[in-house]
Structure formats: structure tokens, C-alpha cells
Design a protein around this motif. Sequence first.
Motif, PDB file in Angstrom:
ATOM      1  N   HIS A   1     -32.738 -42.668  20.292  1.00  0.00           N
ATOM      2  CA  HIS A   1     -32.717 -42.359  21.718  1.00  0.00           C
ATOM      3  C   HIS A   1     -31.254 -42.194  22.137  1.00  0.00           C
ATOM      4  O   HIS A   1     -30.440 -43.077  21.902  1.00  0.00           O
ATOM      5  CB  HIS A   1     -33.377 -43.510  22.490  1.00  0.00           C
ATOM      6  CG  HIS A   1     -33.490 -43.278  23.964  1.00  0.00           C
ATOM      7  ND1 HIS A   1     -33.667 -44.308  24.855  1.00  0.00           N
ATOM      8  CD2 HIS A   1     -33.457 -42.153  24.707  1.00  0.00           C
ATOM      9  CE1 HIS A   1     -33.742 -43.827  26.086  1.00  0.00           C
ATOM     10  NE2 HIS A   1     -33.621 -42.519  26.017  1.00  0.00           N
ATOM     11  N   ASP A   2     -30.935 -41.077  22.750  1.00  0.00           N
ATOM     12  CA  ASP A   2     -29.563 -40.822  23.193  1.00  0.00           C
ATOM     13  C   ASP A   2     -29.340 -41.590  24.496  1.00  0.00           C
ATOM     14  O   ASP A   2     -29.780 -41.167  25.563  1.00  0.00           O
ATOM     15  CB  ASP A   2     -29.360 -39.319  23.398  1.00  0.00           C
ATOM     16  CG  ASP A   2     -27.919 -38.954  23.690  1.00  0.00           C
ATOM     17  OD1 ASP A   2     -27.155 -39.843  24.122  1.00  0.00           O
ATOM     18  OD2 ASP A   2     -27.553 -37.774  23.495  1.00  0.00           O
ATOM     19  N   HIS A   3     -28.625 -42.708  24.431  1.00  0.00           N
ATOM     20  CA  HIS A   3     -28.460 -43.580  25.588  1.00  0.00           C
ATOM     21  C   HIS A   3     -27.470 -43.023  26.610  1.00  0.00           C
ATOM     22  O   HIS A   3     -27.449 -43.483  27.754  1.00  0.00           O
ATOM     23  CB  HIS A   3     -27.998 -44.967  25.128  1.00  0.00           C
ATOM     24  CG  HIS A   3     -29.005 -45.673  24.289  1.00  0.00           C
ATOM     25  ND1 HIS A   3     -30.103 -46.307  24.806  1.00  0.00           N
ATOM     26  CD2 HIS A   3     -29.102 -45.824  22.944  1.00  0.00           C
ATOM     27  CE1 HIS A   3     -30.829 -46.826  23.838  1.00  0.00           C
ATOM     28  NE2 HIS A   3     -30.238 -46.543  22.687  1.00  0.00           N
TER      29      HIS A   3
ATOM     30  N   GLN B   1     -29.428 -38.818  27.241  1.00  0.00           N
ATOM     31  CA  GLN B   1     -30.885 -38.768  27.304  1.00  0.00           C
ATOM     32  C   GLN B   1     -31.506 -37.925  26.181  1.00  0.00           C
ATOM     33  O   GLN B   1     -30.817 -37.255  25.433  1.00  0.00           O
ATOM     34  CB  GLN B   1     -31.379 -38.274  28.676  1.00  0.00           C
ATOM     35  CG  GLN B   1     -30.992 -39.129  29.859  1.00  0.00           C
ATOM     36  CD  GLN B   1     -29.612 -38.825  30.377  1.00  0.00           C
ATOM     37  OE1 GLN B   1     -29.233 -37.670  30.504  1.00  0.00           O
ATOM     38  NE2 GLN B   1     -28.844 -39.861  30.693  1.00  0.00           N
TER      39      GLN B   1
ATOM     40  N   ASP C   1     -36.348 -40.028  31.853  1.00  0.00           N
ATOM     41  CA  ASP C   1     -35.098 -39.833  31.124  1.00  0.00           C
ATOM     42  C   ASP C   1     -35.163 -38.578  30.242  1.00  0.00           C
ATOM     43  O   ASP C   1     -34.250 -37.755  30.215  1.00  0.00           O
ATOM     44  CB  ASP C   1     -34.896 -41.098  30.278  1.00  0.00           C
ATOM     45  CG  ASP C   1     -33.549 -41.189  29.604  1.00  0.00           C
ATOM     46  OD1 ASP C   1     -32.570 -41.400  30.324  1.00  0.00           O
ATOM     47  OD2 ASP C   1     -33.506 -41.090  28.370  1.00  0.00           O
TER      48      ASP C   1
ATOM     49  N   TYR D   1     -24.526 -52.749  23.202  1.00  0.00           N
ATOM     50  CA  TYR D   1     -24.913 -51.588  22.392  1.00  0.00           C
ATOM     51  C   TYR D   1     -24.428 -51.662  20.939  1.00  0.00           C
ATOM     52  O   TYR D   1     -24.457 -50.651  20.228  1.00  0.00           O
ATOM     53  CB  TYR D   1     -24.409 -50.304  23.041  1.00  0.00           C
ATOM     54  CG  TYR D   1     -25.216 -49.898  24.251  1.00  0.00           C
ATOM     55  CD1 TYR D   1     -26.489 -49.363  24.113  1.00  0.00           C
ATOM     56  CD2 TYR D   1     -24.707 -50.052  25.539  1.00  0.00           C
ATOM     57  CE1 TYR D   1     -27.234 -48.988  25.220  1.00  0.00           C
ATOM     58  CE2 TYR D   1     -25.442 -49.688  26.655  1.00  0.00           C
ATOM     59  CZ  TYR D   1     -26.712 -49.157  26.487  1.00  0.00           C
ATOM     60  OH  TYR D   1     -27.454 -48.786  27.587  1.00  0.00           O
TER      61      TYR D   1
ATOM     62  N   VAL E   1     -29.395 -50.600  21.452  1.00  0.00           N
ATOM     63  CA  VAL E   1     -29.486 -51.798  22.283  1.00  0.00           C
ATOM     64  C   VAL E   1     -29.731 -53.003  21.384  1.00  0.00           C
ATOM     65  O   VAL E   1     -30.765 -53.087  20.712  1.00  0.00           O
ATOM     66  CB  VAL E   1     -30.604 -51.673  23.335  1.00  0.00           C
ATOM     67  CG1 VAL E   1     -30.733 -52.972  24.131  1.00  0.00           C
ATOM     68  CG2 VAL E   1     -30.318 -50.502  24.264  1.00  0.00           C
TER      69      VAL E   1
ATOM     70  N   ARG F   1     -22.284 -45.682  31.028  1.00  0.00           N
ATOM     71  CA  ARG F   1     -22.976 -44.520  30.461  1.00  0.00           C
ATOM     72  C   ARG F   1     -22.597 -43.240  31.209  1.00  0.00           C
ATOM     73  O   ARG F   1     -22.436 -42.182  30.594  1.00  0.00           O
ATOM     74  CB  ARG F   1     -24.493 -44.739  30.496  1.00  0.00           C
ATOM     75  CG  ARG F   1     -24.987 -45.814  29.537  1.00  0.00           C
ATOM     76  CD  ARG F   1     -26.507 -45.768  29.380  1.00  0.00           C
ATOM     77  NE  ARG F   1     -27.200 -45.961  30.651  1.00  0.00           N
ATOM     78  CZ  ARG F   1     -27.618 -47.133  31.124  1.00  0.00           C
ATOM     79  NH1 ARG F   1     -27.396 -48.242  30.414  1.00  0.00           N
ATOM     80  NH2 ARG F   1     -28.256 -47.216  32.278  1.00  0.00           N
TER      81      ARG F   1
END
Length: 827
Positions: A343-345, A348, A396, A467, A493, A519
Motif C-alpha cells: 500500500h503506497d502510504h 495512495q 484512498d 513506519y 506501518v 505524508r
Amino acid sequence: MLGLALRQSTSKNSRVEPARLLTVAFLGAGGQHQNSGGNIRCLRQTPHPPSGRSPLLQHPQPAYYLSSSVFMSMATGGEGASGGEGSPSPPHRHTNRLAKERSPYLLQHAHNPVDWYPWGQDAFDKAKNEDKPIFLSVGYSTCHWCHVMERESFEDEEIGKILSDNFVSIKLDREERPDVDKVYMTFVQSTSGGGGWPMSVWLTPDLRPFIGGTYFPPRDHGRRPGLKTVLMRIMDQWQNNRPALESTGDRILDALKKGTAVAANPGESPPLAPDVATRCFQQLAHSYEEEYGGFRDAPKFPTPVNLMFLMSYWCVNHSTSEGVEALQMALHTLRMMALGGIHDHVAQGFHRYSTDSSWHVPHFEKMLYDQAQLAVAYITASQVSGEQLFADVARDILLYVSRDLSDKSGGFYSAEDADSVPTSGGREKREGAFCVWTASEVWELLPDVVEGATGSATQADIFMHHYGVKVQGNVDPEQDPHGELQGQNVLIVRYSVELTAAHFGISVEKVNELLASARAKMAEVRKSRPRPHLDTKMLASWNGLMLSAYARVGAVLRDKGMLERAVQAGNFLKEHLWDAERQTVLRSCYRGDDLEVQQISPPISGFLDDYAFIICGLLDLYEATLQTEWLQWAEELQLRQDELFLDKQGGGYFCSDPSDNTVLLQLKEDQDGAEPSANSVSASNLLRLSHYTGRQEWLQMSQQLLAAFSDRLTRVPIALPEMVRALMAQHYTLKQIVICGQRDAPDTSSLLAAVNSLFLPHKVLMLVDDDADSFLCQRQPALSSITQQAGVATAYVCQDFTCSLPVTDPQELRRLLLDGTLEPQAE
């Protein structure tokens, strides 16, 4: 030398296991077959992926099954597989006819020293007139190993001359022509035990394959022959042993025609849904990885078709331990993926797959079809669990698609590449360069001390703790064999917000605020980095999947902007990918140099998945907006799909038009993989449309389709979880939820919100107003008798020609749907 060998295919992906296939074996110089044990392929995903590790899991040592399919593996380019954004491109020494194409993948090869042809009659005529074998090279624009093979082999002057002088070389974008890709991938998988892209296949002038494989290095490595050697051996055998080559190809093709046939026996019924569903659950449970969720260890794919099945299975088995376990499997997988590096934090969206079991280090490519299906899976998880996390992730994903994969026309682009030029400069692209971070970058960007935090912690300290950012980088060398990610960090995470807050002695609210701020700052930094290649091709099928995503997420979240975007996507499909004069869906269109939508001439006619996925999207769009124009077009498209692709004798649909004589195998896709099978989606479409239109023949066709796949559903339902969902919908009978009211009135909206708050896999939703001449009342005259109670919007829940008492209170409707949805009805 070329030798002949008789062997039996043992591929798990092959359905021709009983057939004895005559294969052509290339032997090493010493006569000894060498196998490095690793397959280099650009993986998409199958329910039973061939053994072999992902490109990021090991060094690129091709596995040489130098058999009738020289089993090798894959590669990617970019608008310049050799040049990076921001650096001036050198003048082109060569330009071939691919420069006139619009496919980003074909354009990546427009300046190779190879006399490339696109797939088409010009190439076929040249092969026949000059009596030359065809070299067919298949890939797609964001495939990493396709880029490698282009750089190593197709930019090589010597190899280019050999190909141009002795072969008719055809370059094919598998996303433009999935029908051709499926035929030759079936050949490669069946004769080698595996497959992938780039796919390399040699054909006779009449398009019959006789040798196939995947990636080839340019030159020999030890006893392993490179592409040049393979080409020389094929040239020799074409001149001196041609009858053996051709007869081998003919025998294999005949075996494949028999082995891939899917048809129902006369009078055959679909298998029993509860038995098939339970077996599918058991097979998924057996492959489930408990610690991090997902199925199998690594590489690990998102598999939204599996997750949607598990949540549907829970809906009808919620009171059993198996049902509870199915839901836990789905929710845990979705939760761990959302926390993981897949998942691209920062920006998105989700990457293609994880190279490890913990969803940490991904293959960084982003595909439109993944975003579409995962958005639906996450919003479904929010419906069944009530957890805000899942709704947030769905939102997201669509934020990413709206920003980075959307065309101003309303269409959606296909993909973003994994590779890009590093910020540090240079011309060579690296995997993940756009997405990863060093600890020093984070420290420099987030230096402020956080008031009240223990130890005078900075925003960087809190972010890095949460992270998992490390000074030395957090990527295990096993996941980075080429050293591209050395010293880099993939965000994952590591702690809950509550634990991070406790660790630094600050409030949860403060942590959320700090992380969101960080972010956002990192997203701004990303904008200044060289971007990965964007495949701006717009495909009808994938746009249909994304139409479903916006419609379904928008309906659940009651998000007007998402629903407007869904309508825009529907209008795009009708304007740019529907030829009203020919009554034909078009496969693709393209972003032009001036950002306008362009079409090639002649355009590529749509395939089964284009029709099926658009129809599904239109049905979802109708249920989200209750605008009957979308229902009418869905009916029109289904009638056209039946004309073009229906197997009237055996049931189900062929993947491509049976009248196209350049496609040698008439296949019916029997796997729900990275995308659902179009037959699986069609089974549901037919069932839903039969309830909307009253066409009983569509109900019967859905049943015949399921009967045609009966053997596959009974033996390995894990291969078709989306079709199992359709089988369950047949068994448990769809409920018709009829809302009688004005479409935009508040009382109608309240009832619709109650319906959309629940995951109801076995329902159709329809609106009846006071127009007796409406589309639905014309198709279903009984609806004209349904009226409002006391002048307010009223809901009726109908099943098996019996309707509930009228309901006007949203909470009462919700209770009625919950009480009645989960009890199976007798067949």
C-alpha cells in the motif's frame, strides 16, 4: 542441435495433462539440459502460479526448459527503456513501423534495429510470401523483464539484423490483444510447465506455434543458449528439419484444442452451490497464511476475487464456524495489506504484489484493475465489519486513481511502471526509485521537535518509528538481489497509532495529525522526482472494472463526487469505446500528443471481457444512480455479447469472436486470476439482467454457463471463486429490492442509504416512480402496481414472486434485509 522429445505436460496451469505432447528440445552444447531453478517473469497472477520466484526474489538466472517452449522469462521498458525522464534523449539511429502505433508498449520498441510489424495481415502476408517463420514477442508497457529483453536483445544490432533478415518479427501488446496472448500463452504453459512475459513464440506462416518461451538473455551463458543461439538453431531447423517442426506444432495445437474445450453436456445442470462453495472455502483455508493473511507465502498477490468470495460465503454461513473463519481470513488479509508496503502510504493506491510474505517489499508497478477490484473489496469489508479503516482505504484508492490514472475525457489509464530514474540522477531506471526513502531524506524533511514528546522527539523520529524507517534501510537483501533498494526504506506501518502515541507520550490525535502532515510533505517531494512511465492506453474492460468501483464505493459512502465521476466514466465508455453504427465495443483508445483521445485505424473490436466488465459496471452504476439509461445500455450490450461470443451448443462464452480465423484456439477463460474470468462475470450479469428485464432466457443461459464449467467448479473451485459467487447467487435466489419514490427525494435517499449500508451479494435494487411507461415497468409490468404508502417513499423486498409488506422506515428496512438475507432459500 535440435532434438525431438516426447513428454507429458505436468503443468498445474494446463488442462491438457492427459495429452502426450510432442515437444522440440533444444539441448546445450554438451548435450546436457541446464536448469537454473529460477523463472524470470513479469508476474500477473494465477490461482495456481507456476513454481518459481519473482524477479525481485532472486538473481536473474533464467530457467531454461529448452523444450518446444523454450521456457524463460520477462521484462519492462518505459518511454525509453534506456533513457530516463528529465535527461535528453539521444537521436534515434533506427525507426521502424511501430512508430505509427498508439500502444505505449509498441512505441517503446519503435526505435529498435528490428524490422518489427504489429500483429496484422501485412505481417502474415510477408511471412507467407517470403516463406519465413514468424517471431512473435508479447509483453506490456509496465513489464520489467520486457524492458530488460528490449535493452539487452532488441537494441542489439547483431540480433536485430538476424531477426530482420530471417524472420518476420511481430511485436504484440498483450493488453490490446488478450485473445492472441491467451492462445500462445496456453501453448507455452502447456509445453513448458510455466509462462509469463515477455513471451517469445515462433510460428509458421499460418500462425501455428512450434517453439515458445519467455525471457531470453542475448548471448549464451555457460551451457545455456542465449537468444542469438536460439535464433540460429531455429533458422537451421527451418531449413533442414522443417517437417518435424511443423508436425510438432500441429500435434500440440490439436491436443490443446481438445484439452481446453469447456462445454456442458446436454441437459446437464450446474453443480450444487453449497457443496462447491464449501469446497472453495476449504481450498482457500488450506492455502491461507495466518500471520499476515493472503494465500501462499511469496510472492503474495492481493487476490480480490478470493476476498470477495470469502465475504459472500460468510453472508450465507454467518452462524457457522466456517463462515466466521472465512470473514476473519478476508478482513485480516485486507487489514495487513493496508498496513503493508504494498500500500503506497504517501501517494495512495496499491502496488502489484509483495515479494515477501509480510506485504512489505512490493513489485512497485500499479495496475488499474488492481485498484478497481481492491476498492470494491475494501468498501465491502467496511459494510460487513463497520470498520472505518476499510472505508478510508477504499476512498484512498480512488483518490489515487482520480489524481494519477484519470484522463480529462473521463477514461482511466492502464498502469504506472515500477521503474524510474533515481533522484540522484543517471540514465538507468531502478525498481521503486519513485517510492522509497532514505532515513536522511526523512530527517531533512521533518526536523521539527514535537512539543510534549518524550526525549525531544522530532516529527521525523515519530514518523520513522511508526513506519519502520531505519538508518541502514529496511529492505532485506533477499528482496533486493540487484542492490537497487540498498539503504532505502519501503514504508510499512509497524505500530498502531495508540502504541506510537504511548511510546512518545503524546495523544493519539496528535500522532494522527503529525503522520498526516508528514505524508503530505513527502507527497510534495515525490512530485519533484522523475516519474515512472505512465501507460495512457485506455482499455474498455479495465474501465468497466473501475466504473464498478466508483459506483459501488460512491453509493456506500454517499459521496456525490464519486458518483459524478462514475457517470463521467460511463459517458466516456459510450462516447469513445462504443461504435454505435457497428454496435460494437472497442477494445482501446489512447491519449494523443495534445492530450486528446485518439483511436487507431482500424480500431480493435472488443473482446468478451470488454463486454462483460462494462455490463457489470453499468448495472452497478444503475444501482448507484438509479438512472435507467445505464440499465438500457447494459441490456443492449448483453444482447450484442450473446451474438458475438455465445457458444450456443456448449454454453458459456468464447473469449474472442469465433469468426476470427487468425486466433487458432477458441478459449473460454476458466480462471479468476488478477482479473475475474469474463465468464464468471457474465454468469452474474445474466442473472441480474434477467431480474431487471424479465428475460427468462438469460436465467437459463446463466445456468447453462455454470453447467459448462461444472467439472472445474467441482474439482478446483479455488480457480473460479468469482464464478462460485455466481453459482451461490443462483442457488440462494436474488432478492428484488424495489424502492417506490422520487429519485432525488430525501425519503428515497434514506431508504437507499439503508440498503447501501449492507453487503447484500444476492440482490438487485430498482426504483419505481409514477411513470408507468418507464423502462422497468415496460419490462416488468407487475411493478406498475407497486405504490407509495401515505405519499412517502416505500420499499418492498421481493423473492420468488412474493413481496414483503411495504416498509417506509429505513431502520425497519435494514432489519428486514438483515433478517431475510442470511437464511438460504430452497431451490
